[in-house]
Design a protein around this motif. Structure first.
Motif, PDB file in Angstrom:
ATOM      1  N   TRP A  36     -27.883  -9.794  21.445  1.00  0.00           N
ATOM      2  CA  TRP A  36     -28.473  -8.747  22.273  1.00  0.00           C
ATOM      3  C   TRP A  36     -29.562  -8.016  21.507  1.00  0.00           C
ATOM      4  N   PHE A  37     -30.640  -7.756  22.217  1.00  0.00           N
ATOM      5  CA  PHE A  37     -31.710  -6.899  21.729  1.00  0.00           C
ATOM      6  C   PHE A  37     -31.890  -5.784  22.745  1.00  0.00           C
ATOM      7  N   ARG A  38     -32.623  -4.770  22.360  1.00  0.00           N
ATOM      8  CA  ARG A  38     -32.956  -3.689  23.298  1.00  0.00           C
ATOM      9  C   ARG A  38     -34.353  -3.176  23.014  1.00  0.00           C
ATOM     10  N   ARG A  45     -39.039  -4.058  20.427  1.00  0.00           N
ATOM     11  CA  ARG A  45     -37.723  -4.620  20.711  1.00  0.00           C
ATOM     12  C   ARG A  45     -36.926  -4.677  19.410  1.00  0.00           C
ATOM     13  N   GLU A  46     -35.689  -4.226  19.461  1.00  0.00           N
ATOM     14  CA  GLU A  46     -34.867  -4.201  18.254  1.00  0.00           C
ATOM     15  C   GLU A  46     -33.557  -4.936  18.454  1.00  0.00           C
ATOM     16  N   PHE A  47     -33.102  -5.489  17.355  1.00  0.00           N
ATOM     17  CA  PHE A  47     -31.857  -6.244  17.317  1.00  0.00           C
ATOM     18  C   PHE A  47     -30.664  -5.306  17.491  1.00  0.00           C
ATOM     19  N   VAL A  48     -29.711  -5.713  18.318  1.00  0.00           N
ATOM     20  CA  VAL A  48     -28.470  -4.957  18.491  1.00  0.00           C
ATOM     21  C   VAL A  48     -27.315  -5.657  17.782  1.00  0.00           C
ATOM     22  N   GLY A  49     -27.141  -6.929  18.062  1.00  0.00           N
ATOM     23  CA  GLY A  49     -26.070  -7.687  17.433  1.00  0.00           C
ATOM     24  C   GLY A  49     -26.089  -9.127  17.901  1.00  0.00           C
ATOM     25  N   ARG A  50     -25.283  -9.945  17.212  1.00  0.00           N
ATOM     26  CA  ARG A  50     -25.209 -11.349  17.601  1.00  0.00           C
ATOM     27  C   ARG A  50     -23.850 -11.928  17.242  1.00  0.00           C
ATOM     28  N   ILE A  51     -23.551 -13.064  17.866  1.00  0.00           N
ATOM     29  CA  ILE A  51     -22.317 -13.777  17.585  1.00  0.00           C
ATOM     30  C   ILE A  51     -22.644 -15.241  17.381  1.00  0.00           C
ATOM     31  N   TYR A  94     -31.869  -3.762  27.866  1.00  0.00           N
ATOM     32  CA  TYR A  94     -31.094  -4.647  27.000  1.00  0.00           C
ATOM     33  C   TYR A  94     -31.341  -6.101  27.409  1.00  0.00           C
ATOM     34  N   TYR A  95     -31.616  -6.935  26.399  1.00  0.00           N
ATOM     35  CA  TYR A  95     -31.932  -8.341  26.615  1.00  0.00           C
ATOM     36  C   TYR A  95     -30.895  -9.230  25.937  1.00  0.00           C
ATOM     37  N   CYS A  96     -30.470 -10.217  26.651  1.00  0.00           N
ATOM     38  CA  CYS A  96     -29.640 -11.286  26.105  1.00  0.00           C
ATOM     39  C   CYS A  96     -30.561 -12.350  25.519  1.00  0.00           C
ATOM     40  N   ALA A  97     -30.154 -12.948  24.413  1.00  0.00           N
ATOM     41  CA  ALA A  97     -30.977 -13.974  23.779  1.00  0.00           C
ATOM     42  C   ALA A  97     -30.079 -15.075  23.211  1.00  0.00           C
ATOM     43  N   ALA A  98     -30.674 -16.243  23.034  1.00  0.00           N
ATOM     44  CA  ALA A  98     -29.920 -17.379  22.489  1.00  0.00           C
ATOM     45  C   ALA A  98     -30.787 -18.169  21.513  1.00  0.00           C
ATOM     46  N   GLN A  99     -30.119 -18.659  20.473  1.00  0.00           N
ATOM     47  CA  GLN A  99     -30.751 -19.591  19.537  1.00  0.00           C
ATOM     48  C   GLN A  99     -30.152 -20.957  19.766  1.00  0.00           C
ATOM     49  N   HIS A 113     -34.831 -18.382  20.868  1.00  0.00           N
ATOM     50  CA  HIS A 113     -35.505 -19.361  21.704  1.00  0.00           C
ATOM     51  C   HIS A 113     -35.477 -19.025  23.196  1.00  0.00           C
ATOM     52  N   TYR A 114     -34.441 -18.351  23.648  1.00  0.00           N
ATOM     53  CA  TYR A 114     -34.299 -18.075  25.072  1.00  0.00           C
ATOM     54  C   TYR A 114     -33.993 -16.603  25.274  1.00  0.00           C
ATOM     55  N   TRP A 115     -34.538 -16.072  26.371  1.00  0.00           N
ATOM     56  CA  TRP A 115     -34.364 -14.655  26.674  1.00  0.00           C
ATOM     57  C   TRP A 115     -34.016 -14.452  28.133  1.00  0.00           C
ATOM     58  N   GLY A 116     -33.190 -13.433  28.389  1.00  0.00           N
ATOM     59  CA  GLY A 116     -32.945 -13.001  29.745  1.00  0.00           C
ATOM     60  C   GLY A 116     -34.042 -12.060  30.205  1.00  0.00           C
ATOM     61  N   GLN A 117     -33.917 -11.609  31.440  1.00  0.00           N
ATOM     62  CA  GLN A 117     -34.953 -10.752  32.031  1.00  0.00           C
ATOM     63  C   GLN A 117     -34.748  -9.279  31.676  1.00  0.00           C
ATOM     64  N   GLY A 118     -33.585  -8.945  31.172  1.00  0.00           N
ATOM     65  CA  GLY A 118     -33.293  -7.575  30.763  1.00  0.00           C
ATOM     66  C   GLY A 118     -32.554  -6.791  31.828  1.00  0.00           C
ATOM     67  N   THR A 119     -31.752  -5.838  31.376  1.00  0.00           N
ATOM     68  CA  THR A 119     -31.046  -4.941  32.271  1.00  0.00           C
ATOM     69  C   THR A 119     -31.137  -3.529  31.696  1.00  0.00           C
ATOM     70  N   GLN A 120     -31.391  -2.558  32.563  1.00  0.00           N
ATOM     71  CA  GLN A 120     -31.630  -1.188  32.119  1.00  0.00           C
ATOM     72  C   GLN A 120     -30.300  -0.475  31.854  1.00  0.00           C
ATOM     73  N   VAL A 121     -30.227   0.178  30.705  1.00  0.00           N
ATOM     74  CA  VAL A 121     -29.110   1.061  30.374  1.00  0.00           C
ATOM     75  C   VAL A 121     -29.687   2.451  30.132  1.00  0.00           C
ATOM     76  N   THR A 122     -29.213   3.419  30.898  1.00  0.00           N
ATOM     77  CA  THR A 122     -29.679   4.799  30.762  1.00  0.00           C
ATOM     78  C   THR A 122     -28.483   5.689  30.463  1.00  0.00           C
ATOM     79  N   VAL A 123     -28.564   6.408  29.344  1.00  0.00           N
ATOM     80  CA  VAL A 123     -27.503   7.319  28.951  1.00  0.00           C
ATOM     81  C   VAL A 123     -28.046   8.736  29.090  1.00  0.00           C
ATOM     82  N   SER A 124     -27.505   9.441  30.068  1.00  0.00           N
ATOM     83  CA  SER A 124     -28.029  10.772  30.362  1.00  0.00           C
ATOM     84  C   SER A 124     -26.997  11.579  31.127  1.00  0.00           C
ATOM     85  N   SER A 125     -27.009  12.886  30.891  1.00  0.00           N
ATOM     86  CA  SER A 125     -26.117  13.760  31.639  1.00  0.00           C
ATOM     87  C   SER A 125     -26.820  14.305  32.879  1.00  0.00           C
TER      88      SER A 125
END
Length: 125
Positions: A36-38, A45-51, A94-99, A113-125
């Protein structure tokens, strides 16, 4: 060409939780890793984590360690991002990615190598 489709984004209050999902169009696809990137407005775009797909070993950026968890469903080629204790600074697309194979450092977007289209995450009160 493998397509990745994310789902699960939305609006959540600080301290809340969200679970993102990512599905690969080709169930026979066997990636080396998925992650995942965001990208926040005006930022790179920044790296979030991977498995790593076969071993299940995970790696996260420091700011999400202990709050975010990546998991996968090998049989269905699905990837998940469980996000807890969300903060306003987690707001991003947030973007899903694959190697398909190992191609360098996982925290470098150009190495995926591959990317999703992204999904919006909004954290707000």
């Amino acid at each position: 060409q493998v397509q990745l489709v994310e789902s699960g984004g939305g609006l959540v209050q600080p301290g809340g939780s969200l679970r993102l999902s990512c599905a690969a169009s080709d169930r026979a696809f066997s990636p080396y890793s998925m992650g995942w990137f965001r990208q926040a407005p005006g930022k790179e775009r920044e790296f979030v984590g991977r498995i790593t797909w076969t071993s299940g070993i995970t790696y996260y950026r420091d700011s999400v360690k202990g709050r975010f968890t990546i998991s996968r469903d090998n049989a269905n080629n699905a990837l998940y991002l469980q996000m807890n204790n969300l903060k306003s600074e987690d707001t991003a697309v947030y973007y899903c990615a694959a190697q398909r194979y190992y191609s360098g450092r996982s925290d470098v977007a150009a190495n995926w190598h591959y990317w999703g289209q992204g999904t919006q995450v909004t954290v707000s009160s």
